[in-house]
Design an enzyme around this catalytic site. Structure first.
Site, short mmCIF file in Angstrom:
data_model
loop_
_atom_site.label_atom_id
_atom_site.label_comp_id
_atom_site.label_asym_id
_atom_site.label_seq_id
_atom_site.Cartn_x
_atom_site.Cartn_y
_atom_site.Cartn_z
N ARG A 45 48.28 -4.71 -9.46
CA ARG A 45 47.40 -4.23 -10.23
C ARG A 45 46.15 -3.47 -9.59
NH1 ARG A 45 46.03 -9.14 -13.83
NH2 ARG A 45 47.43 -10.28 -12.83
N GLY A 46 46.21 -3.63 -8.19
CA GLY A 46 45.21 -3.51 -7.20
C GLY A 46 45.08 -1.91 -7.05
N GLU A 101 49.33 1.99 -2.67
CA GLU A 101 49.15 0.67 -2.69
C GLU A 101 47.47 0.34 -2.34
OE1 GLU A 101 49.31 -2.44 -3.34
OE2 GLU A 101 50.41 -3.62 -1.93
N ASP A 102 46.90 -0.69 -2.81
CA ASP A 102 45.57 -1.25 -2.27
C ASP A 102 45.40 -1.61 -0.94
OD1 ASP A 102 46.75 -3.66 -2.52
OD2 ASP A 102 45.24 -4.42 -3.97
N ASP A 105 48.48 -5.86 4.30
CA ASP A 105 47.99 -7.12 4.86
C ASP A 105 49.13 -7.50 5.87
OD1 ASP A 105 46.20 -9.17 5.18
OD2 ASP A 105 47.26 -10.36 3.98
N PHE A 154 38.34 -11.06 3.76
CA PHE A 154 38.88 -10.84 2.31
C PHE A 154 38.15 -9.95 1.63
CE2 PHE A 154 40.17 -12.06 -1.95
CZ PHE A 154 41.64 -12.09 -1.97
N ASP A 161 41.08 -7.68 -6.56
CA ASP A 161 40.29 -8.69 -6.92
C ASP A 161 40.49 -10.13 -5.98
OD1 ASP A 161 43.25 -9.12 -7.02
OD2 ASP A 161 42.61 -10.97 -8.00
#
Ligand code: IMP
Ligand code: MG
Length: 179
Positions: A45-46, A101-102, A105, A154, A161
């Site tokens: 959802r990011g 994509e958000d 990582d 983070f 979120d």
């Protein structure tokens, strides 16, 4: 973890995000020049806020589709596989595709999604991520476009979120625990 008190320190302002997306959109337009229609795929959802802003800056014919995947499951870190929770509605064979994509990582998620979508034989397939944490990478993967490189912190906001909270912040902030 989520019951611990924390504050959110702004890392990237809403204004800086908007300016960066405008520049990225110009670059994407050049890269996909001549496309009949670009399929812009948001990873849920990011990426929902990022894709909304990005497509409004793109002066190209676009189609918007979404996919939701999980790279974690109960698999061991070394055997992470992409699990499709929600697949695309449309076909991408022979079409131009941009995956949105958000955050990159470890790199597993976007790497797996690109491998999966490539097997469907799109014409051109590229990816963009708003944020990149290069120091966390576990697989050799590089997104075609990155909004901002960030340190190993983070982050939340602008669609991203922490335990399903803070997606609605207009900026990107770092979560800092206060106890
Ligand atoms: P990767 O497979 O390790 O590259 O995972 C990327 C995914 O992990 C992103 O799509 C996010 O959903 C999540 N993620 C990574 N870092 C953060 C963060 O700082 N805040 C929130 N979600 C994150
Ligand atoms: Mg994600």
């Amino acid at each position: 973890m989520t019951d611990k008190a924390y504050v959110i320190d702004e890392l990237i302002s809403a204004k800086a995000i908007a300016a960066r997306i405008e520049a990225l959109a110009k670059d994407i337009e050049t890269s996909f020049a001549g496309t009949e229609k670009l399929v812009v795929v948001g990873l849920l959802r990011g990426s929902f806020i990022f894709i909304a802003d990005l497509v409004r800056d793109l002066d190209l014919a676009v189609e918007v589709d979404f996919m939701e995947v999980s790279s974690y499951g109960d698999a061991m870190e070394s055997s992470r596989e992409v699990r499709i929770i929600k697949d695309l509605r449309g076909q991408i064979e022979g079409r131009d595709v941009l995956v949105v994509e958000d955050i990159v990582d470890t790199g597993h998620t976007l790497n797996n999604v690109i491998t999966l979508l490539r097997s469907r034989e799109p014409a051109r397939l590229k990816s963009i991520a708003l944020l990149d944490k290069p120091s966390r990478r576990e697989v050799d993967f590089k997104s075609d476009w990155i909004g901002f490189e960030i340190p190993d912190e983070f982050v939340v906001g602008y669609g991203i979120d922490f335990a399903q909270r803070n997606r609605n912040l207009p900026f990107i902030g770092a979560v800092r625990f206060t106890e």
